[in-house]
Design a protein around this motif. Structure first.
Motif, PDB file in Angstrom:
ATOM      1  N   UNK A  83       0.741  -1.111   0.136  1.00 57.45           N
ATOM      2  CA  UNK A  83       0.057  -0.213   0.017  1.00 57.45           C
ATOM      3  C   UNK A  83       0.652   1.296   0.111  1.00 57.45           C
ATOM      4  N   UNK A  84       1.928   1.353   0.938  1.00 55.42           N
ATOM      5  CA  UNK A  84       2.678   2.472   0.851  1.00 55.42           C
ATOM      6  C   UNK A  84       3.687   2.621  -0.234  1.00 55.42           C
ATOM      7  N   UNK A  85       4.015   1.533  -0.880  1.00 58.24           N
ATOM      8  CA  UNK A  85       4.709   1.890  -2.021  1.00 58.24           C
ATOM      9  C   UNK A  85       3.709   2.308  -3.331  1.00 58.24           C
ATOM     10  N   UNK A  86       2.666   1.440  -3.405  1.00 59.03           N
ATOM     11  CA  UNK A  86       1.655   2.033  -4.436  1.00 59.03           C
ATOM     12  C   UNK A  86       1.379   3.432  -4.265  1.00 59.03           C
ATOM     13  N   UNK A  87       1.282   3.920  -2.986  1.00 57.92           N
ATOM     14  CA  UNK A  87       0.811   5.280  -2.820  1.00 57.92           C
ATOM     15  C   UNK A  87       1.900   6.200  -3.395  1.00 57.92           C
ATOM     16  N   UNK A  88       3.389   5.677  -3.078  1.00 62.81           N
ATOM     17  CA  UNK A  88       4.240   6.667  -3.373  1.00 62.81           C
ATOM     18  C   UNK A  88       4.457   6.675  -4.974  1.00 62.81           C
ATOM     19  N   UNK A  89       4.246   5.514  -5.705  1.00 61.18           N
ATOM     20  CA  UNK A  89       4.122   5.583  -7.338  1.00 61.18           C
ATOM     21  C   UNK A  89       3.046   6.577  -7.849  1.00 61.18           C
ATOM     22  N   UNK A  90       2.084   6.451  -7.067  1.00 61.93           N
ATOM     23  CA  UNK A  90       0.865   7.251  -7.507  1.00 61.93           C
ATOM     24  C   UNK A  90       1.424   8.665  -7.432  1.00 61.93           C
ATOM     25  N   UNK A  91       1.893   9.324  -6.192  1.00 60.11           N
ATOM     26  CA  UNK A  91       2.399  10.577  -6.051  1.00 60.11           C
ATOM     27  C   UNK A  91       3.279  10.966  -7.057  1.00 60.11           C
ATOM     28  N   UNK A  92       4.518  10.189  -7.331  1.00 59.39           N
ATOM     29  CA  UNK A  92       5.438  10.351  -8.163  1.00 59.39           C
ATOM     30  C   UNK A  92       5.050  10.593  -9.653  1.00 59.39           C
ATOM     31  N   UNK A  93       4.014   9.859  -9.832  1.00 58.29           N
ATOM     32  CA  UNK A  93       3.275  10.016 -11.329  1.00 58.29           C
ATOM     33  C   UNK A  93       2.540  11.470 -11.645  1.00 58.29           C
ATOM     34  N   UNK A  94       2.470  11.979 -10.668  1.00 52.70           N
ATOM     35  CA  UNK A  94       1.762  13.445 -11.045  1.00 52.70           C
ATOM     36  C   UNK A  94       2.649  14.206 -11.517  1.00 52.70           C
ATOM     37  N   UNK A  95       4.209  14.126 -11.449  1.00 49.67           N
ATOM     38  CA  UNK A  95       5.282  14.870 -11.924  1.00 49.67           C
ATOM     39  C   UNK A  95       6.290  14.355 -12.630  1.00 49.67           C
ATOM     40  N   UNK A  96       6.471  13.220 -12.394  1.00 53.13           N
ATOM     41  CA  UNK A  96       7.761  12.323 -13.167  1.00 53.13           C
ATOM     42  C   UNK A  96       7.370  12.021 -14.353  1.00 53.13           C
ATOM     43  N   UNK A  97       8.338  11.652 -15.110  1.00 53.26           N
ATOM     44  CA  UNK A  97       8.264  11.032 -16.375  1.00 53.26           C
ATOM     45  C   UNK A  97       7.961   9.477 -16.264  1.00 53.26           C
ATOM     46  N   UNK A  98       7.393   8.749 -17.324  1.00 52.64           N
ATOM     47  CA  UNK A  98       7.287   7.520 -17.331  1.00 52.64           C
ATOM     48  C   UNK A  98       8.419   6.696 -16.872  1.00 52.64           C
ATOM     49  N   UNK A  99       9.586   6.983 -17.411  1.00 52.09           N
ATOM     50  CA  UNK A  99      10.874   6.273 -17.236  1.00 52.09           C
ATOM     51  C   UNK A  99      11.250   6.269 -15.919  1.00 52.09           C
ATOM     52  N   UNK A 100      11.145   7.594 -15.107  1.00 51.78           N
ATOM     53  CA  UNK A 100      11.179   7.721 -13.463  1.00 51.78           C
ATOM     54  C   UNK A 100      10.297   6.681 -12.903  1.00 51.78           C
ATOM     55  N   UNK A 101       9.199   6.574 -13.220  1.00 53.15           N
ATOM     56  CA  UNK A 101       8.075   5.858 -12.430  1.00 53.15           C
ATOM     57  C   UNK A 101       8.442   4.305 -12.710  1.00 53.15           C
ATOM     58  N   UNK A 102       8.646   3.931 -14.062  1.00 53.80           N
ATOM     59  CA  UNK A 102       8.878   2.579 -14.143  1.00 53.80           C
ATOM     60  C   UNK A 102      10.400   2.121 -13.545  1.00 53.80           C
ATOM     61  N   UNK A 103      11.258   3.091 -13.598  1.00 51.78           N
ATOM     62  CA  UNK A 103      12.379   2.604 -12.758  1.00 51.78           C
ATOM     63  C   UNK A 103      12.101   2.540 -11.073  1.00 51.78           C
ATOM     64  N   UNK A 104      11.247   3.406 -10.404  1.00 54.31           N
ATOM     65  CA  UNK A 104      11.013   3.168  -9.183  1.00 54.31           C
ATOM     66  C   UNK A 104      10.121   1.893  -8.794  1.00 54.31           C
ATOM     67  N   UNK A 105       9.062   1.598 -10.075  1.00 57.97           N
ATOM     68  CA  UNK A 105       8.489   0.353  -9.642  1.00 57.97           C
ATOM     69  C   UNK A 105       9.611  -0.868  -9.985  1.00 57.97           C
ATOM     70  N   UNK A 106      10.265  -0.821 -10.657  1.00 56.93           N
ATOM     71  CA  UNK A 106      11.277  -2.169 -10.857  1.00 56.93           C
ATOM     72  C   UNK A 106      12.105  -2.193  -9.444  1.00 56.93           C
ATOM     73  N   UNK A 107      12.423  -1.128  -8.877  1.00 52.06           N
ATOM     74  CA  UNK A 107      13.226  -1.077  -7.392  1.00 52.06           C
ATOM     75  C   UNK A 107      12.409  -1.522  -6.396  1.00 52.06           C
ATOM     76  N   UNK A 108      11.077  -1.127  -6.522  1.00 49.21           N
ATOM     77  CA  UNK A 108      10.168  -1.686  -5.321  1.00 49.21           C
ATOM     78  C   UNK A 108       9.619  -2.890  -5.492  1.00 49.21           C
ATOM     79  N   UNK A 109       9.284  -3.520  -6.678  1.00 53.61           N
ATOM     80  CA  UNK A 109       8.848  -4.673  -6.775  1.00 53.61           C
ATOM     81  C   UNK A 109       9.331  -5.807  -6.143  1.00 53.61           C
TER      82      UNK A 109
END
Length: 258
Positions: free
Chosen positions: A213-239
């Motif tokens: 839940x906490x990681x998913x929320x952080x990804x949602x927050x980052x998606x407001x202002x970050x690029x797709x590549x940034x969010x994909x990179x974060x998701x790959x590190x979090x998963x």
């Protein structure tokens, strides 16, 4: 001294109630800001808290800033412009920064008028449930001010630029039905059902594993202002961290054996 923010718990859900009724639940004073920051810190530190509901005591969600203090030039409102600029950073702007740090979902249960900074506070939440008695106004310009708390960032995120511009530049109030039509709120309910409706959503969220839940929320927050590549990179590190969570193993086995 009574805290202007009361906190109660029900299982994995906390309810934060703004209780400053003498001034319309205004967002004012360092005691309120510090109480809010402590609430965020404690929720982040607890592995038990999985969702938060934010509401107002009495008939008002929040009237925003303390207009009487402004009119009487009290506190920060009596400072020269340079000192007042720093005072905004050190006071009201600590609220959006604190909520940006909150790791769990927060649901605004809007029980009545949400005016000025009170409207912005509701927009800072992840989800909004409103009573039929709720109303919203980005009313700063009507008293010759601007949203000093980040409202011009949060409101367009919630309802789009044009509707945010209409609210910001007219300062006019909208009712709960209009807020629902504009997707400002996700759920509109009879007044007496407000907290139970918010609790239902919070409990549905809280049924899920804490870390995902906490990681998913952080990804949602980052998606407001970050690029797709940034969010994909974060998701790959979090998963991989999510895969290693014991709760993932338990939930996966449940799914497998359904």
């Amino acid at each position: 001294m009574t805290s202007p923010l009361t906190i109660t718990s029900s299982g994995a859900v906390q309810t934060w109630t703004i209780d400053n009724q003498g001034v319309g639940n205004a967002i004012t004073g360092l005691d309120f800001i510090e109480a809010f920051e402590r609430a965020v810190h404690e929720a982040n530190r607890s592995t038990e808290v999985r969702a938060v509901i934010l509401t107002g005591a009495g008939k008002i969600f929040s009237s925003g800033g303390n207009v009487k203090e402004m009119a009487d030039a009290e506190g920060m409102f009596g400072l020269d412009p340079r000192a007042q600029r720093r005072a905004y950073v050190d006071s009201i702007q600590r609220i959006p920064r604190a909520l940006d740090r909150l790791e769990v979902a927060i649901i605004a249960a809007v029980n009545g008028p949400a005016i000025g900074a009170g409207c912005d506070l509701a927009m800072m939440c992840d989800l909004r449930v409103a009573s039929e008695k709720a109303s919203f106004a980005e009313s700063f310009v009507q008293i010759g001010l601007i949203p000093g708390d980040g409202g011009t960032w949060f409101l367009p995120q919630a309802i789009g630029y044009e509707r945010a511009a209409l609210m910001t530049l007219t300062g006019e109030r909208i009712d709960a039905a209009t807020a629902k039509e504009w997707n400002m709120i996700s759920t509109l309910v009879p007044h007496d059902d407000l907290l139970s409706a918010a609790m239902d959503i919070a409990e549905r969220i809280a049924e899920n594993p804490s870390e995902s839940l906490r990681m998913a929320k952080r990804l949602l927050q980052e998606s407001r202002t970050s690029s797709l590549e940034t969010v994909l990179g974060m998701a790959a590190a979090m998963q991989p961290l999510a895969h290693l969570d014991p709760e993932h193993t338990v939930r996966l086995e449940r799914w497998r054996t359904k």
